[in-house]
Design an enzyme around this catalytic site. Structure first.
Site, mmCIF file in Angstrom:
data_model
loop_
_atom_site.group_PDB
_atom_site.id
_atom_site.type_symbol
_atom_site.label_atom_id
_atom_site.label_comp_id
_atom_site.label_asym_id
_atom_site.label_seq_id
_atom_site.Cartn_x
_atom_site.Cartn_y
_atom_site.Cartn_z
ATOM 1 N N ASP A 83 38.902 43.450 40.215
ATOM 2 C CA ASP A 83 39.687 42.980 41.358
ATOM 3 C C ASP A 83 40.872 42.111 40.955
ATOM 4 O O ASP A 83 41.840 42.002 41.702
ATOM 5 C CB ASP A 83 38.778 42.229 42.341
ATOM 6 C CG ASP A 83 37.739 43.146 42.956
ATOM 7 O OD1 ASP A 83 38.059 44.325 43.189
ATOM 8 O OD2 ASP A 83 36.598 42.698 43.187
ATOM 9 N N HIS B 139 36.683 38.797 46.584
ATOM 10 C CA HIS B 139 35.895 38.592 45.365
ATOM 11 C C HIS B 139 36.488 37.584 44.379
ATOM 12 O O HIS B 139 35.763 36.695 43.903
ATOM 13 C CB HIS B 139 35.663 39.927 44.660
ATOM 14 C CG HIS B 139 34.817 40.888 45.440
ATOM 15 N ND1 HIS B 139 34.855 42.247 45.234
ATOM 16 C CD2 HIS B 139 33.912 40.681 46.429
ATOM 17 C CE1 HIS B 139 34.012 42.837 46.049
ATOM 18 N NE2 HIS B 139 33.426 41.912 46.791
#
Length: 358
Positions: free
Chosen positions: A297, A201
Site C-alpha cells: 500500500d 492501512h
C-alpha cells in the site's frame, strides 16, 4: 463456466469459494507460497466457509500447475497484492488464449496495465479482455486448513473497468452473476482510485508501529488501532486521493462514504466510523511491520499515486510523508525502488487528457 483463480491467500480462497458455490467449475492455482493451503483444499476437495457465506464448495482443482488451472477457463482472476500481478501474468502468459477474460482483483495502481505489460499484451490488444476491480469483494480470512471466514460480502462500492474500455461491459456482465452490486466504472483510473487500502492501512500501521512490534499484532487493527488522531491522518491522505481524481475529471467518494456503501461501516467518520464498523470487528492487526499494508500500500500504491499526482499537477504532502516514514520504519527506500510508476507502466509520456481517456 470454468473459472480460474490465481492466488490462494484469503482473497483467492474467498473468490474460489463464492464462484464454486454459485455452481461454476473452479480451478485454484498457487505459487509455492501457499503450498500448505492448496494441499489442504486438494485433499478435502473444496473449501469450507463460515460467517456471512457458509457451507462447503467443491474445488475441481487446487495446485501449482498453471497450465491446468488456466486451460479452457472463460474467466481468470488474479487475486493478490500488487506485487503478485506481474509474476502471475508471466506465469500464465504462455497459456492464455483468445477470448478469455482476465480480472485483477483488486487493483490499486492500474493492475490491468501491469498485467498486460507482463503478459506481453499491448495496451490496445483485445484478444483477451483484461480489467480490474476496485477492491476485493469480501472481508475474508483463512481461519483453518481449507477453511475461511467471510466477515462481509460487499453490498455496494465495487466497480470493474477494462482496458480498452470496450471490454468493461463484458466484465460487468460476467461478474454481475456473483457480485450483483458491482457497477461499471468509467475507466481504470476510477477503479484504481476507488481502492481505499492506501488511505487506511498505512495510516493505521504507521500510527501503531510500536504496538505491532511489541505485541506481534495481538490487537484489533480497527477497533483498537483507529483513534481521532489516526483518523485525521487518513483524512489528509484521502483528500489528496480525491484531488487526483478531480484532476482527471471524476469524483472519488471519500473512503468513509465508500465504507458505508460497501456495508463495512455505519457512519461516515474517519475515526469511530472505522473503530466501531461492523465489517471490521475482530480483524487482528498484522504480526509485523514488513507486511503488505506497507510493502504494497506504500511501496506500490502510494508511490504510484504520488508519481501520478506530480504528472498531473496535484500536491501530495501527506502521501509523501507516509512514504518517507514507512521507508524509515522498514529501512528501505520505497520511492527509490520505483516498484509501480507511470514509467514502469509505459505511461510516463501521457498527458492528463490521454491518461483520463484510458
Amino acid at each position: 463456466m470454468k473459472v480460474a483463480v490465481l492466488g490462494a491467500g484469503s482473497g483467492g480462497c474467498g473468490v474460489a469459494f463464492d464462484w464454486a458455490q454459485h455452481g461454476h467449475q473452479v480451478h485454484l492455482y498457487s505459487s509455492d507460497e501457499h503450498t500448505g493451503e492448496v494441499a489442504a483444499i486438494s485433499d478435502r476437495g473444496g473449501i469450507t466457509s463460515k460467517g456471512v457465506l457458509t457451507g462447503f464448495a467443491p474445488i475441481d482443482y487446487a495446485g501449482h500447475d498453471a497450465e491446468r488451472a488456466v486451460a479452457g477457463a472463460e474467466l481468470v482472476f488474479l487475486v493478490g497484492p500488487a506485487y503478485s500481478t506481474e509474476p502471475l501474468a508471466r506465469t500464465i502468459a504462455p497459456y492464455l488464449r483468445d477470448g478469455q477474460s482476465v480480472v485483477v482483483c483488486p487493483t490499486s495502481c492500474l493492475g490491468s496495465v501491469a498485467f498486460k505489460n507482463a503478459a506481453g499484451l499491448g495496451l490496445d490488444d483485445e484478444r483477451c479482455t483484461v480489467g480490474e476491480t476496485s477492491t476485493l469483494p469480501y472481508a475474508v480470512r483463512i481461519t483453518e486448513p481449507a477453511g475461511i471466514t467471510v466477515y462481509l460480502k460487499l453490498q455496494g462500492g465495487l466497480a470493474v473497468a477494462a482496458t480498452p474500455r470496450a471490454g468493461t461491459a463484458v466484465l460487468h456482465r460476467m461478474l454481475g452473476e456473483v457480485y450483483p452490486a458491482i457497477v461499471a466504472a468509467g475507466s481504470i483510473f476510477e477503479t484504481t482510485l476507488e481502492n481505499g487500502n492506501p488511505v487506511i492501512h498505512p495510516a493505521v500501521t504507521i500510527s501503531n508501529a510500536a504496538l505491532i512490534e511489541r505485541t506481534h499484532g495481538d490487537f484489533n487493527f480497527y477497533e483498537d488501532g483507529v483513534t481521532e488522531a489516526v483518523g485525521r491522518l487518513m483524512q489528509a491522505v484521502d483528500s489528496e486521493r480525491m484531488a487526483i481524481g478531480k484532476a482527471l475529471g471524476f469524483e472519488v467518494p471519500s473512503e468513509p462514504a465508500m465504507g458505508v456503501m460497501q456495508g463495512y461501516m455505519r457512519e461516515e467518520s474517519y475515526s469511530t466510523g472505522y473503530s466501531t464498523a461492523p465489517g471490521f470487528q475482530g480483524i487482528k492487526a498484522q504480526d509485523r511491520l514488513d507486511h503488505r499494508y506497507l510493502v504494497e500500500d506504500v511501496g506500490y500504491t502510494l508511490v504510484f499515486l504520488t508519481d501520478l499526482a506530480r504528472q498531473i499537477g496535484v500536491s501530495t504532502p501527506s502521501m509523501d510523508a507516509e512514504i518517507m516514514i514507512a521507508s524509515i520504519l522498514l529501512a528501505r527506500d520505497f520511492r527509490a525502488e520505483q516498484k509501480r510508476t507511470l514509467a514502469t507502466l509505459g505511461l510516463a509520456d501521457h498527458s492528463i487528457a490521454e491518461l483520463a481517456a484510458l
